[in-house]
Scaffold this active site. Sequence first.
Site, PDB file in Angstrom:
ATOM      1  N   SER A 124      -2.431  -2.541  -3.349  1.00  0.00           N
ATOM      2  CA  SER A 124      -3.030  -1.208  -3.246  1.00  0.00           C
ATOM      3  C   SER A 124      -1.953  -0.138  -3.159  1.00  0.00           C
ATOM      4  O   SER A 124      -0.877  -0.372  -2.600  1.00  0.00           O
ATOM      5  CB  SER A 124      -3.906  -1.143  -1.981  1.00  0.00           C
ATOM      6  OG  SER A 124      -4.280   0.194  -1.709  1.00  0.00           O
ATOM      7  N   TYR A 149      -5.312  -2.483   7.434  1.00  0.00           N
ATOM      8  CA  TYR A 149      -5.648  -2.957   6.082  1.00  0.00           C
ATOM      9  C   TYR A 149      -4.424  -2.827   5.182  1.00  0.00           C
ATOM     10  O   TYR A 149      -4.001  -3.788   4.536  1.00  0.00           O
ATOM     11  CB  TYR A 149      -6.817  -2.149   5.500  1.00  0.00           C
ATOM     12  CG  TYR A 149      -6.878  -2.241   3.994  1.00  0.00           C
ATOM     13  CD1 TYR A 149      -6.392  -1.195   3.202  1.00  0.00           C
ATOM     14  CD2 TYR A 149      -7.363  -3.374   3.370  1.00  0.00           C
ATOM     15  CE1 TYR A 149      -6.403  -1.286   1.824  1.00  0.00           C
ATOM     16  CE2 TYR A 149      -7.386  -3.464   1.993  1.00  0.00           C
ATOM     17  CZ  TYR A 149      -6.905  -2.421   1.220  1.00  0.00           C
ATOM     18  OH  TYR A 149      -6.899  -2.517  -0.153  1.00  0.00           O
ATOM     19  N   LYS A 153      -1.525  -5.604   3.172  1.00  0.00           N
ATOM     20  CA  LYS A 153      -1.064  -5.594   1.766  1.00  0.00           C
ATOM     21  C   LYS A 153       0.471  -5.589   1.718  1.00  0.00           C
ATOM     22  O   LYS A 153       1.078  -6.319   0.933  1.00  0.00           O
ATOM     23  CB  LYS A 153      -1.612  -4.369   1.029  1.00  0.00           C
ATOM     24  CG  LYS A 153      -3.128  -4.332   0.890  1.00  0.00           C
ATOM     25  CD  LYS A 153      -3.660  -5.499   0.083  1.00  0.00           C
ATOM     26  CE  LYS A 153      -5.156  -5.344  -0.186  1.00  0.00           C
ATOM     27  NZ  LYS A 153      -5.727  -6.504  -0.910  1.00  0.00           N
TER      28      LYS A 153
HETATM   29  C1  WQD Z   1     -11.260   9.843  -2.012  1.00  0.00           C
HETATM   30  C2  WQD Z   1     -11.340  11.305  -1.625  1.00  0.00           C
HETATM   31  C3  WQD Z   1     -11.746  11.690   0.702  1.00  0.00           C
HETATM   32  C4  WQD Z   1     -15.811  10.090   0.874  1.00  0.00           C
HETATM   33  C5  WQD Z   1      -9.377   4.463  -0.330  1.00  0.00           C
HETATM   34  C6  WQD Z   1      -8.461   3.544   0.413  1.00  0.00           C
HETATM   35  C7  WQD Z   1      -7.551   2.842  -0.568  1.00  0.00           C
HETATM   36  C8  WQD Z   1      -8.370   2.161  -1.639  1.00  0.00           C
HETATM   37  C9  WQD Z   1      -9.270   3.153  -2.335  1.00  0.00           C
HETATM   38  C10 WQD Z   1      -8.633  -0.147  -1.034  1.00  0.00           C
HETATM   39  C11 WQD Z   1     -10.628  11.598  -0.313  1.00  0.00           C
HETATM   40  C12 WQD Z   1     -12.899  12.210  -0.145  1.00  0.00           C
HETATM   41  C13 WQD Z   1     -14.555  10.470   0.412  1.00  0.00           C
HETATM   42  C14 WQD Z   1     -16.739  11.095   1.272  1.00  0.00           C
HETATM   43  C15 WQD Z   1     -15.120  12.788   0.741  1.00  0.00           C
HETATM   44  N1  WQD Z   1      -9.124   1.115  -1.069  1.00  0.00           N
HETATM   45  N2  WQD Z   1     -14.226  11.793   0.351  1.00  0.00           N
HETATM   46  N3  WQD Z   1     -16.359  12.404   1.186  1.00  0.00           N
HETATM   47  O1  WQD Z   1      -9.252   7.373   0.623  1.00  0.00           O
HETATM   48  O2  WQD Z   1      -8.249   7.832  -1.681  1.00  0.00           O
HETATM   49  O3  WQD Z   1      -8.632   5.486  -0.940  1.00  0.00           O
HETATM   50  O4  WQD Z   1     -10.103   3.765  -1.319  1.00  0.00           O
HETATM   51  O5  WQD Z   1      -7.609  -0.529  -1.556  1.00  0.00           O
HETATM   52  O6  WQD Z   1      -6.794   1.891   0.153  1.00  0.00           O
HETATM   53  O7  WQD Z   1      -7.657   4.333   1.269  1.00  0.00           O
HETATM   54  O8  WQD Z   1     -10.572   6.894  -1.507  1.00  0.00           O
HETATM   55  O9  WQD Z   1     -12.925   7.314  -2.129  1.00  0.00           O
HETATM   56  O10 WQD Z   1     -12.340   7.014   0.338  1.00  0.00           O
HETATM   57  O11 WQD Z   1     -11.664   9.099  -0.854  1.00  0.00           O
HETATM   58  O12 WQD Z   1     -14.808  13.982   0.691  1.00  0.00           O
HETATM   59  O13 WQD Z   1     -17.898  10.804   1.693  1.00  0.00           O
HETATM   60  O14 WQD Z   1     -12.718  11.644  -1.421  1.00  0.00           O
HETATM   61  O15 WQD Z   1     -11.452  12.583   1.760  1.00  0.00           O
HETATM   62  O16 WQD Z   1     -10.035  12.858  -0.410  1.00  0.00           O
HETATM   63  P1  WQD Z   1      -9.121   7.008  -0.814  1.00  0.00           P
HETATM   64  P2  WQD Z   1     -11.952   7.539  -1.009  1.00  0.00           P
END
Ligand code: WQD
Length: 339
Positions: A124, A149, A153
């Site tokens: 990741s 988590y 990795k």
């Molecule tokens: C993306 C953006 C949130 C939900 C995560 C893990 C990473 C990988 C992929 C495993 C951010 C915003 C989100 C919501 C929002 N997973 N958001 N409202 O955090 O970049 O990555 O998932 O490997 O390890 O960290 O992805 O989709 O959670 O968030 O505003 O209800 O969307 O703040 O800016 P992220 P995400």
Amino acid sequence: MRVLVAGGAGYIGSHTVLSLVADGHEVVIADDFSNAKPTVLPRLEELAGTTLTSHRIDLTDRVATDRLFATERLDAVIHFAGLKAVGESAEKPLAYYDTNLSSTFSLLAAMRAHDVRRFVFSSSATVYGDSAPVPYHEDYRPLDASSPYGSTKVMIERVLSDVAHAEGFRVALLRYFNPVGAHESGTIGEDPQGIPNNLMPFIAQVAVGRRERLTVFGADYPTLDGTCRRDYIHVADLADGHVAALDHLDQMSAPVRAFNLGSGEPSSVLEMIAAFERASGRQIPYDVGPRRAGDLAEFWGDPARAATELGWRTSRSIDDMCADTWRWQSANPHGYPDA
Ligand code: WQD
């Protein structure tokens, strides 16, 4: 090759099964179904056009895992199996370290005992930590992570690197950015249990009427529109990246190699909302809430190494990701059936 897909009933695993079959490989699925439903299997067979061998197994059980390798002739392993919720990992660190590391040790022990030495690992972008320069490059050091988590990795990448050098394994470490989307058929896709942590499944559940409103976690970031920017990648492109890495293992210049699997093009939260509204024809109501702890303003990957060494790059657009997600979600408002 005959490939064990550990976690093959899951979101990325199931899409990778289809890419492997399309590329002429044979597949053996291993999954404990703790975060996947068995009803994905007949849909996979329908799409693959062939029956698929699958085993319900706890891969942290070394005896069971060794028995699997004794009964199935295998040439390679792609390892997706593990716990993957960043927030949850901070509440249950021991479960994350135990499950994610033990399943890896168990697979490696069985592989060595049965002379299976090709390994593709689901890593990741979180291993780049909070201060790597953007775009992230595979040679960046020191790797670090801000969640248990992410630490699993980093640790597993280190274990795999040492094992590759000492024991003649060939290992690809695939660092994903933000996987989203679904197979174009709309019959398989992401089916998070409970309240989705990630943006795209939450948006899709609002669009289909399962949730009232989206909360945007902060609109005061130092970015173009104030919302976070991420490198979203279509799960079908991601799946193809695994096949490209598998096919390249024997020609790799070193026993272990990391590859960014991303587009190199960031999109903001508001851009994703607008794209989903275009794709679905549905309005996505949202409120702006406080920032989520741990979120970075923006990051994306340098995709050059995968392009030059694997001959792989993303091909599907943000609009494709949203259209394919919508086709899956609108046809399966509550995800996979239980039975
Ligand atoms: C993306 C953006 C949130 C939900 C995560 C893990 C990473 C990988 C992929 C495993 C951010 C915003 C989100 C919501 C929002 N997973 N958001 N409202 O955090 O970049 O990555 O998932 O490997 O390890 O960290 O992805 O989709 O959670 O968030 O505003 O209800 O969307 O703040 O800016 P992220 P995400």
